[in-house]
Write a protein that holds these residues in place. Structure first.
Motif, PDB file in Angstrom:
ATOM      1  N   ARG A  40       0.880  -1.167   0.000  1.00 26.79           N
ATOM      2  CA  ARG A  40       0.000   0.000   0.000  1.00 26.79           C
ATOM      3  C   ARG A  40       0.919   1.219   0.000  1.00 26.79           C
ATOM      4  O   ARG A  40       1.589   1.507   0.991  1.00 26.79           O
ATOM      5  CB  ARG A  40      -0.909   0.031   1.216  1.00 26.79           C
ATOM      6  N   ASP A  43       0.529   7.097  -1.406  1.00 23.71           N
ATOM      7  CA  ASP A  43      -0.541   7.844  -2.070  1.00 23.71           C
ATOM      8  C   ASP A  43      -1.883   7.117  -2.017  1.00 23.71           C
ATOM      9  O   ASP A  43      -2.869   7.585  -2.554  1.00 23.71           O
ATOM     10  CB  ASP A  43      -0.170   8.172  -3.516  1.00 23.71           C
ATOM     11  N   HIS A  45      -2.733   3.929  -3.200  1.00 23.22           N
ATOM     12  CA  HIS A  45      -3.022   2.801  -4.094  1.00 23.22           C
ATOM     13  C   HIS A  45      -2.222   1.567  -3.656  1.00 23.22           C
ATOM     14  O   HIS A  45      -1.200   1.672  -2.979  1.00 23.22           O
ATOM     15  CB  HIS A  45      -2.779   3.161  -5.560  1.00 23.22           C
ATOM     16  N   GLU A  46      -2.742   0.397  -4.008  1.00 19.77           N
ATOM     17  CA  GLU A  46      -2.089  -0.864  -3.690  1.00 19.77           C
ATOM     18  C   GLU A  46      -1.640  -1.540  -4.976  1.00 19.77           C
ATOM     19  O   GLU A  46      -2.282  -1.397  -6.020  1.00 19.77           O
ATOM     20  CB  GLU A  46      -3.030  -1.794  -2.928  1.00 19.77           C
ATOM     21  N   ALA A  47      -0.542  -2.280  -4.873  1.00 15.70           N
ATOM     22  CA  ALA A  47      -0.009  -2.986  -6.032  1.00 15.70           C
ATOM     23  C   ALA A  47       0.709  -4.235  -5.570  1.00 15.70           C
ATOM     24  O   ALA A  47       1.162  -4.326  -4.432  1.00 15.70           O
ATOM     25  CB  ALA A  47       0.952  -2.097  -6.808  1.00 15.70           C
TER      26      ALA A  47
END
Length: 61
Positions: A40, A43, A45-47
């Motif tokens: 996480r 900013d 967003h998760e990836a």
């Protein structure tokens, strides 16, 4: 590369002037040979990240 939930990850820019990205490991998938990290980013967003040479893990605690 070994990471645990709660560790911080910093992705260094690959080219001059590129911004670093940082985030927290929220899940570790795969095995020790080829880990996949669910991160996480700061900013929001998760990836799913396969850590490479431009990735630094800062262990919590």
């Amino acid at each position: 590369m070994h990471a645990n939930v709660g560790d911080r990850v910093v992705i260094h820019g690959r080219v001059v002037g590129a911004a670093e990205r940082a985030g927290e490991v929220v899940e570790v998938r795969g095995d020790t040979e080829s880990p996949l990290l669910v991160v996480r980013f700061d900013d929001g967003h998760e990836a799913i990240l396969s850590p490479g040479s431009d990735c630094e893990v800062r262990h919590a605690g």
